[in-house]
Design a protein around this motif. Structure first.
Motif, PDB file in Angstrom:
ATOM      1  N   LEU A  67       0.854  -1.176   0.000  1.00 19.78           N
ATOM      2  CA  LEU A  67       0.000   0.000   0.000  1.00 19.78           C
ATOM      3  C   LEU A  67       0.893   1.229   0.000  1.00 19.78           C
ATOM      4  CD1 LEU A  67      -2.665  -0.908   2.726  1.00 19.78           C
ATOM      5  CD2 LEU A  67      -3.086  -0.657   0.268  1.00 19.78           C
ATOM      6  N   GLN A  68       0.414   2.274  -0.663  1.00 20.01           N
ATOM      7  CA  GLN A  68       1.075   3.580  -0.577  1.00 20.01           C
ATOM      8  C   GLN A  68       0.028   4.593  -0.136  1.00 20.01           C
ATOM      9  OE1 GLN A  68       2.239   5.404  -4.271  1.00 20.01           O
ATOM     10  NE2 GLN A  68       3.969   6.493  -3.352  1.00 20.01           N
ATOM     11  N   PHE A  69       0.407   5.487   0.758  1.00 16.74           N
ATOM     12  CA  PHE A  69      -0.526   6.442   1.332  1.00 16.74           C
ATOM     13  C   PHE A  69      -0.207   7.861   0.872  1.00 16.74           C
ATOM     14  CE2 PHE A  69      -2.333   3.205   3.899  1.00 16.74           C
ATOM     15  CZ  PHE A  69      -1.306   2.390   4.298  1.00 16.74           C
ATOM     16  N   PRO A  70      -1.202   8.765   0.971  1.00 18.08           N
ATOM     17  CA  PRO A  70      -0.989  10.140   0.489  1.00 18.08           C
ATOM     18  C   PRO A  70       0.113  10.887   1.223  1.00 18.08           C
ATOM     19  CG  PRO A  70      -3.326   9.698   0.756  1.00 18.08           C
ATOM     20  CD  PRO A  70      -2.600   8.533   1.364  1.00 18.08           C
ATOM     21  N   ASN A  71       0.469  10.443   2.415  1.00 17.04           N
ATOM     22  CA  ASN A  71       1.494  11.152   3.188  1.00 17.04           C
ATOM     23  C   ASN A  71       2.895  10.626   2.900  1.00 17.04           C
ATOM     24  OD1 ASN A  71       1.414   8.672   4.402  1.00 17.04           O
ATOM     25  ND2 ASN A  71       1.211   9.443   6.496  1.00 17.04           N
ATOM     26  N   TYR A  72       3.074   9.972   1.754  1.00 12.66           N
ATOM     27  CA  TYR A  72       4.375   9.455   1.301  1.00 12.66           C
ATOM     28  C   TYR A  72       4.877   8.284   2.129  1.00 12.66           C
ATOM     29  CZ  TYR A  72       4.223  13.940  -1.077  1.00 12.66           C
ATOM     30  OH  TYR A  72       3.820  15.028  -1.834  1.00 12.66           O
ATOM     31  N   SER A  73       4.000   7.659   2.888  1.00 13.56           N
ATOM     32  CA  SER A  73       4.383   6.429   3.573  1.00 13.56           C
ATOM     33  C   SER A  73       3.858   5.232   2.792  1.00 13.56           C
ATOM     34  CB  SER A  73       3.856   6.410   5.002  1.00 13.56           C
ATOM     35  OG  SER A  73       2.439   6.364   5.000  1.00 13.56           O
ATOM     36  N   SER A  74       4.408   4.079   3.074  1.00 14.28           N
ATOM     37  CA  SER A  74       3.966   2.878   2.373  1.00 14.28           C
ATOM     38  C   SER A  74       4.168   1.668   3.257  1.00 14.28           C
ATOM     39  CB  SER A  74       4.730   2.704   1.050  1.00 14.28           C
ATOM     40  OG  SER A  74       6.106   2.545   1.288  1.00 14.28           O
ATOM     41  N   GLU A  75       3.541   0.562   2.860  1.00 14.18           N
ATOM     42  CA  GLU A  75       3.641  -0.703   3.581  1.00 14.18           C
ATOM     43  C   GLU A  75       3.921  -1.838   2.623  1.00 14.18           C
ATOM     44  OE1 GLU A  75       0.330   0.074   7.144  1.00 14.18           O
ATOM     45  OE2 GLU A  75      -0.037  -1.422   5.585  1.00 14.18           O
ATOM     46  N   LEU A  76       4.636  -2.817   3.136  1.00 11.11           N
ATOM     47  CA  LEU A  76       4.799  -4.096   2.457  1.00 11.11           C
ATOM     48  C   LEU A  76       4.199  -5.152   3.375  1.00 11.11           C
ATOM     49  CD1 LEU A  76       6.043  -6.236   0.522  1.00 11.11           C
ATOM     50  CD2 LEU A  76       8.161  -6.017   1.826  1.00 11.11           C
ATOM     51  N   ASN A  77       3.256  -5.919   2.866  1.00 13.51           N
ATOM     52  CA  ASN A  77       2.632  -6.991   3.619  1.00 13.51           C
ATOM     53  C   ASN A  77       3.006  -8.336   3.015  1.00 13.51           C
ATOM     54  OD1 ASN A  77       0.691  -5.367   5.431  1.00 13.51           O
ATOM     55  ND2 ASN A  77       0.243  -4.599   3.374  1.00 13.51           N
ATOM     56  N   VAL A  78       3.344  -9.261   3.866  1.00 14.96           N
ATOM     57  CA  VAL A  78       3.639 -10.611   3.401  1.00 14.96           C
ATOM     58  C   VAL A  78       2.802 -11.580   4.221  1.00 14.96           C
ATOM     59  CG1 VAL A  78       5.396 -12.318   2.881  1.00 14.96           C
ATOM     60  CG2 VAL A  78       5.997  -9.891   2.914  1.00 14.96           C
ATOM     61  N   ASN A  79       1.986 -12.365   3.552  1.00 14.05           N
ATOM     62  CA  ASN A  79       1.151 -13.376   4.205  1.00 14.05           C
ATOM     63  C   ASN A  79       1.810 -14.749   4.130  1.00 14.05           C
ATOM     64  OD1 ASN A  79      -0.979 -11.556   4.767  1.00 14.05           O
ATOM     65  ND2 ASN A  79      -1.716 -11.761   2.661  1.00 14.05           N
ATOM     66  N   ALA A  80       1.372 -15.620   5.013  1.00 12.55           N
ATOM     67  CA  ALA A  80       1.817 -17.020   4.984  1.00 12.55           C
ATOM     68  C   ALA A  80       3.331 -17.121   4.836  1.00 12.55           C
ATOM     69  CB  ALA A  80       1.114 -17.762   3.856  1.00 12.55           C
ATOM     70  N   LEU A  81       4.031 -16.529   5.776  1.00  5.58           N
ATOM     71  CA  LEU A  81       5.489 -16.452   5.696  1.00  5.58           C
ATOM     72  C   LEU A  81       6.145 -17.814   5.544  1.00  5.58           C
ATOM     73  CD1 LEU A  81       6.128 -13.717   8.395  1.00  5.58           C
ATOM     74  CD2 LEU A  81       6.786 -13.577   5.975  1.00  5.58           C
ATOM     75  N   GLU A  82       7.179 -17.828   4.701  1.00  5.12           N
ATOM     76  CA  GLU A  82       7.977 -19.031   4.485  1.00  5.12           C
ATOM     77  C   GLU A  82       9.404 -18.748   4.948  1.00  5.12           C
ATOM     78  OE1 GLU A  82       7.638 -19.933   0.353  1.00  5.12           O
ATOM     79  OE2 GLU A  82       5.448 -20.216   0.437  1.00  5.12           O
ATOM     80  N   LEU A  83      10.138 -19.829   5.211  1.00  8.98           N
ATOM     81  CA  LEU A  83      11.508 -19.654   5.686  1.00  8.98           C
ATOM     82  C   LEU A  83      12.346 -18.846   4.692  1.00  8.98           C
ATOM     83  CD1 LEU A  83      12.249 -23.219   7.133  1.00  8.98           C
ATOM     84  CD2 LEU A  83      11.489 -21.173   8.351  1.00  8.98           C
ATOM     85  N   ASP A  84      12.103 -19.042   3.397  1.00 10.95           N
ATOM     86  CA  ASP A  84      12.862 -18.339   2.366  1.00 10.95           C
ATOM     87  C   ASP A  84      12.546 -16.850   2.279  1.00 10.95           C
ATOM     88  OD1 ASP A  84      13.080 -21.038  -0.109  1.00 10.95           O
ATOM     89  OD2 ASP A  84      14.215 -20.585   1.708  1.00 10.95           O
ATOM     90  N   ASP A  85      11.547 -16.411   3.013  1.00 12.78           N
ATOM     91  CA  ASP A  85      11.247 -14.978   3.045  1.00 12.78           C
ATOM     92  C   ASP A  85      12.208 -14.237   3.942  1.00 12.78           C
ATOM     93  OD1 ASP A  85       7.660 -15.633   3.045  1.00 12.78           O
ATOM     94  OD2 ASP A  85       9.066 -15.402   1.363  1.00 12.78           O
ATOM     95  N   SER A  86      13.040 -14.951   4.656  1.00 12.70           N
ATOM     96  CA  SER A  86      14.042 -14.301   5.502  1.00 12.70           C
ATOM     97  C   SER A  86      15.008 -13.512   4.621  1.00 12.70           C
ATOM     98  CB  SER A  86      14.831 -15.354   6.294  1.00 12.70           C
ATOM     99  OG  SER A  86      13.997 -16.042   7.193  1.00 12.70           O
ATOM    100  N   ALA A  87      15.081 -12.214   4.862  1.00 15.58           N
ATOM    101  CA  ALA A  87      15.879 -11.329   4.007  1.00 15.58           C
ATOM    102  C   ALA A  87      15.866  -9.928   4.589  1.00 15.58           C
ATOM    103  CB  ALA A  87      15.317 -11.301   2.583  1.00 15.58           C
ATOM    104  N   LEU A  88      16.619  -9.057   3.942  1.00 17.52           N
ATOM    105  CA  LEU A  88      16.564  -7.622   4.213  1.00 17.52           C
ATOM    106  C   LEU A  88      15.580  -7.012   3.215  1.00 17.52           C
ATOM    107  CD1 LEU A  88      17.875  -5.198   5.783  1.00 17.52           C
ATOM    108  CD2 LEU A  88      19.428  -4.975   3.826  1.00 17.52           C
ATOM    109  N   TYR A  89      14.581  -6.307   3.706  1.00 21.02           N
ATOM    110  CA  TYR A  89      13.586  -5.686   2.840  1.00 21.02           C
ATOM    111  C   TYR A  89      13.856  -4.185   2.786  1.00 21.02           C
ATOM    112  CZ  TYR A  89      11.229 -10.090   2.570  1.00 21.02           C
ATOM    113  OH  TYR A  89      10.946 -11.410   2.308  1.00 21.02           O
TER     114      TYR A  89
END
Lengths: 112, 116
Positions: A67-89
């Protein structure tokens, strides 16, 4: 100071859980991109938002959303996490008319 | 912080020497290229950029060369200092949606180690 702030800096989650990562961009930076960086690799493009709409996506499954918001902020959502999702975002922002991307320091996600 | 330099090609130079880091990019349609420096536990930091209509650009102690014929990019660092030790990534901008929006495609990275 980069002007792009990410939170939290570190996070540990259990496989199957959901996570939300946050990014606050510089004022006027209407384009935001998210990248995943595995250990020892270069950042991989997840998706990009411009004026609150997704306008580009890399090779990531739908359980990665944003999601991106009008105030220049944003979100990253990840569902059903897997071990391979381990990383630097990483979050990167820019003005649409400019080329330069400014990166935040990232959120280190560990999935156990 | 955790190193991002594991399993990466490494360039080791003596302090004061010049460093040259090379990168091959993949898409002849990419229109913009950036070199980033990444220190352990931090995000990529912009060093220098170049557009595809140029073949050379200079900054403070750094020069980027672009050879579109062979799709090759290089970063030259003059008088390398210990503070230059980091992982260096090249990135190309992949144009999407008619050219106004593009995402970055990163190379694999090179770890630069500067010996005092």
């Amino acid at each position: 100071e980069t002007g792009v702030t990410q939170s939290p800096t570190h996070l540990i989650k259990t496989r199957g859980q959901q996570v939300t990562l946050r990014c606050s961009s510089q004022s006027g930076h209407n384009t935001v991109s998210w990248y995943q960086q595995a250990l020892g690799q270069g950042p991989q493009f997840i998706f990009q938002y411009y004026r609150e709409e997704e306008n580009g996506r890399g090779n990531f499954p739908p359980r990665f959303s944003g999601l991106q918001f009008p105030n220049y902020s944003s979100e990253l959502n990840v569902n059903a996490l897997e071990l391979d999702d381990s990383a630097l975002y990483l979050c990167a922002s820019r003005r649409q008319e400019n080329y330069g991307y400014t990166f935040g320091s990232g959120t280190r996600l560990t999935v156990v | 912080g955790e190193s991002v330099g594991l399993h990466l090609p490494t360039l080791s130079v003596q302090e004061g020497d010049n460093s040259i880091i090379n990168c091959a990019y993949s898409n002849s349609a990419s229109d913009y290229f950036i070199w980033y420096k990444q220190e352990s536990g931090k995000g990529p930091q912009f060093i220098i950029d170049i557009r595809s209509n140029m073949d050379k650009r200079q900054g403070q102690r750094v020069t980027v060369l672009l050879n579109k014929t062979v799709k090759h990019l290089s970063l030259q660092i003059a008088a390398t200092q210990p503070g230059d030790s980091a992982v260096y990534f090249c990135a190309e901008r992949r144009v999407i949606y008619g050219g106004s929006q593009g995402n970055l495609i990163f190379g694999k990275g090179t770890k630069l180690s500067v010996k005092p």
